[in-house]
Scaffold this active site. Structure first.
Site, PDB file in Angstrom:
ATOM      1  N   ASP A   1       0.849  -1.192   0.000  1.00  0.00           N
ATOM      2  CA  ASP A   1       0.000   0.000   0.000  1.00  0.00           C
ATOM      3  C   ASP A   1       0.888   1.247   0.000  1.00  0.00           C
ATOM      4  OD1 ASP A   1      -2.204  -1.658   0.338  1.00  0.00           O
ATOM      5  OD2 ASP A   1      -1.985  -1.619   2.538  1.00  0.00           O
TER       6      ASP A   1
ATOM      7  N   ASP B   1       1.219  14.674   7.211  1.00  0.00           N
ATOM      8  CA  ASP B   1       0.485  15.938   7.073  1.00  0.00           C
ATOM      9  C   ASP B   1      -0.554  15.828   5.963  1.00  0.00           C
ATOM     10  OD1 ASP B   1       2.643  15.831   5.376  1.00  0.00           O
ATOM     11  OD2 ASP B   1       3.507  17.740   5.992  1.00  0.00           O
TER      12      ASP B   1
ATOM     13  N   GLU C   1      -3.717  24.591   4.887  1.00  0.00           N
ATOM     14  CA  GLU C   1      -2.317  24.909   4.550  1.00  0.00           C
ATOM     15  C   GLU C   1      -1.830  24.029   3.396  1.00  0.00           C
ATOM     16  OE1 GLU C   1       0.624  24.949   7.684  1.00  0.00           O
ATOM     17  OE2 GLU C   1       2.197  25.371   6.232  1.00  0.00           O
ATOM     18  N   GLU C   2      -2.370  22.840   3.304  1.00  0.00           N
ATOM     19  CA  GLU C   2      -1.881  21.888   2.305  1.00  0.00           C
ATOM     20  C   GLU C   2      -2.444  22.101   0.896  1.00  0.00           C
ATOM     21  OE1 GLU C   2       0.555  19.897   2.829  1.00  0.00           O
ATOM     22  OE2 GLU C   2       0.647  20.178   4.988  1.00  0.00           O
TER      23      GLU C   2
ATOM     24  N   ASP D   1      -4.803  24.118   9.629  1.00  0.00           N
ATOM     25  CA  ASP D   1      -3.480  23.579   9.325  1.00  0.00           C
ATOM     26  C   ASP D   1      -3.541  22.148   9.863  1.00  0.00           C
ATOM     27  OD1 ASP D   1      -0.908  22.795   9.080  1.00  0.00           O
ATOM     28  OD2 ASP D   1      -0.016  24.519  10.092  1.00  0.00           O
TER      29      ASP D   1
ATOM     30  N   LEU E   1      -1.540  19.514  10.134  1.00  0.00           N
ATOM     31  CA  LEU E   1      -0.494  18.996  11.031  1.00  0.00           C
ATOM     32  C   LEU E   1       0.643  20.008  11.082  1.00  0.00           C
ATOM     33  CD1 LEU E   1      -0.682  16.430  12.645  1.00  0.00           C
ATOM     34  CD2 LEU E   1       0.813  15.328  11.013  1.00  0.00           C
ATOM     35  N   ASP E   2       0.552  20.896  12.050  1.00  0.00           N
ATOM     36  CA  ASP E   2       1.549  21.953  12.151  1.00  0.00           C
ATOM     37  C   ASP E   2       2.804  21.431  12.853  1.00  0.00           C
ATOM     38  OD1 ASP E   2       2.233  24.775  11.843  1.00  0.00           O
ATOM     39  OD2 ASP E   2       2.315  24.724  14.029  1.00  0.00           O
TER      40      ASP E   2
ATOM     41  N   GLU F   1      -3.224  29.687  10.984  1.00  0.00           N
ATOM     42  CA  GLU F   1      -2.339  29.422  12.127  1.00  0.00           C
ATOM     43  C   GLU F   1      -2.509  30.517  13.189  1.00  0.00           C
ATOM     44  OE1 GLU F   1       1.291  26.875  10.046  1.00  0.00           O
ATOM     45  OE2 GLU F   1       1.550  29.025  10.197  1.00  0.00           O
TER      46      GLU F   1
HETATM   47  P1  AHM Z   1       4.839  24.277   9.232  1.00  0.00           P
HETATM   48  O1  AHM Z   1       3.454  24.848   9.077  1.00  0.00           O
HETATM   49  O2  AHM Z   1       5.548  24.150   7.919  1.00  0.00           O
HETATM   50  O3  AHM Z   1       4.855  23.027  10.051  1.00  0.00           O
HETATM   51  O4  AHM Z   1       5.699  25.407   9.998  1.00  0.00           O
HETATM   52  C1  AHM Z   1       5.156  26.025  11.113  1.00  0.00           C
HETATM   53  C2  AHM Z   1       6.065  25.770  12.276  1.00  0.00           C
HETATM   54  C3  AHM Z   1       5.508  26.241  13.578  1.00  0.00           C
HETATM   55  O5  AHM Z   1       4.785  25.226  14.214  1.00  0.00           O
HETATM   56  C4  AHM Z   1       6.756  26.595  14.341  1.00  0.00           C
HETATM   57  O6  AHM Z   1       6.502  27.527  15.364  1.00  0.00           O
HETATM   58  C5  AHM Z   1       7.621  27.165  13.262  1.00  0.00           C
HETATM   59  O7  AHM Z   1       7.220  26.544  12.064  1.00  0.00           O
HETATM   60  C6  AHM Z   1       9.081  26.891  13.456  1.00  0.00           C
HETATM   61  O8  AHM Z   1       9.800  27.560  12.461  1.00  0.00           O
HETATM   62  P2  AHM Z   1      11.388  27.777  12.559  1.00  0.00           P
HETATM   63  O9  AHM Z   1      12.001  26.447  12.332  1.00  0.00           O
HETATM   64  O10 AHM Z   1      11.692  28.768  11.475  1.00  0.00           O
HETATM   65  O11 AHM Z   1      11.672  28.341  13.919  1.00  0.00           O
HETATM   66 MG    MG Z   2       1.825  25.061   9.749  1.00  0.00          MG
END
Ligand code: AHM
Ligand code: MG
Length: 335
Positions: free
Chosen positions: A63, A69, A92-93, A115, A117-118, A274
């Site tokens: 699979d 994400d 976001e995706e 978002d 999976l932030d 976010e």
């Molecule tokens: P993402 O949405 O691509 O996961 O990025 C967001 C994340 C935040 O959760 C976090 O505070 C920040 O990026 C960290 O960025 P950096 O590595 O520039 O400090």
């Molecule tokens: Mg994010």
């Protein structure tokens, strides 16, 4: 024994506080809760990917194994689509928003931004990640398709917002503009149970969260404030996953900073899905959130879906202090 209140029970009970509520918002929050449980299950077995296959390849059964994400994005869309409680989503995706056709001919008045999976780069090393969501009442007529204007609303227009933190335990925190409550997932019964009632952020704390590695790239006024945090012997805590950093600050007090650099004048974080939802949660808990030009984040008019914004968010007295530093030293540096 204390009586357990599940998320579903709590949401339904709260619906009764709004005499004309149709149950749509209740349904939406429940859909998000279901999606969170599904994502949680996958996040928890992320480490097993190395024995059952790696992302972007095939597992032993042949699979396709998806990046988490993208998986989270798909699950959230599926859960929101199936019940038809919202007429569109923006993630976001996905580059554009996605209209959702009415289910059983029922028009919906809400759109959801998220978002999925932030901080997902943390997954490979077993560090917490989160889902962020915000719900708006649509501006477009209910009998048609949603449009971009429905998603480009100021944060002050949010009807509900929250996050799910997949950490040592999984917690869903949300607000509908009447305080903030947190629900911890009890894996033995598969339910989010009320664990943090009416969260209030401490007026100040002794921790600050910023990517200190960029220090030399920050404007002088922000560097002076960061120096102050250090001089005050505040502890630096930066997870690199905004949901986790904000959750800690919400409970313990502190300030989270993602300032502009000369190269990235708008910082990195996104306004619509976010910073706005998290600022709404923090404000509802008694905190503050300001953008780089010291404007309240929730008052900003978004121009684009994926617009970036710089942010300082957290305990009210600390955000006020940061503002004083920036005002004082930006005058000095421009002389
Ligand atoms: P993402 O949405 O691509 O996961 O990025 C967001 C994340 C935040 O959760 C976090 O505070 C920040 O990026 C960290 O960025 P950096 O590595 O520039 O400090
Ligand atoms: Mg994010």
């Amino acid at each position: 024994m204390n009586r357990i209140t599940t998320l579903d029970e709590f949401i339904i009970r709260r619906q009764k506080d709004f005499p004309y509520a149709s149950g749509e918002l209740t349904g939406l929050l429940r859909d998000i809760g279901v999606a969170a449980k599904i994502v949680n299950r996958e996040v928890n077995k992320a480490g097993l990917v190395s024995i059952i296959g790696v992302a972007d390849s095939q597992n032993v059964s042949g699979d396709e194994v998806q990046k988490l994400d993208l998986y989270a994005n798909e699950k959230l869309i599926e859960c929101l689509q199936n019940s038809g409680e919202c007429c569109g989503i923006a993630s976001e995706e996905n580059e554009d928003f996605t209209p959702i056709p009415p289910v059983s001919g029922k028009a919906s008045k809400y759109v959801v931004v998220f978002d999925p999976l932030d901080g997902s780069s943390n997954i490979d090393v077993n560090v917490s990640v989160g889902t962020i969501f915000g719900i708006y009442r649509r501006k477009s007529p209910e009998d048609g398709t949603c449009n971009l204007e429905d998603f480009l609303q100021k944060g002050t227009e949010l009807v509900a917002a929250g996050y799910v933190l997949y950490g040592t335990s999984t917690i869903l925190v949300y607000t509908t503009g009447r305080g903030v409550n947190g629900f911890t997932l009890d894996p033995s019964i598969g339910e989010f149970c009320l664990s943090h009632r009416d969260i209030r952020i401490p007026a100040r704390g002794s921790q600050y969260a910023v990517n200190q590695g960029y220090y030399l790239k920050f404007d002088v006024e922000m560097r002076r404030y960061i120096d102050h945090c250090s001089e005050m012997n505040f502890s630096l805590r930066y997870i690199g996953s905004m949901v986790s950093d904000i959750h800690r600050i919400l409970l313990k007090g502190g300030i989270f900073l993602y300032p502009q650099t000369r190269k990235f004048p708008q910082g990195k974080l996104r306004l619509v899905y976010e910073c706005n939802p998290l600022s709404f949660v923090v404000e509802q808990a008694g905190g503050k959130a300001l953008s780089g030009n010291l404007q309240r984040v929730l008052d900003m008019q978004p121009e684009q879906l994926h617009q970036r914004v710089t942010i300082s968010v957290g305990s009210p007295e600390m955000v006020d202090e940061m503002k004083e530093f920036v005002e004082r030293y930006s005058v000095v540096s421009s002389d």
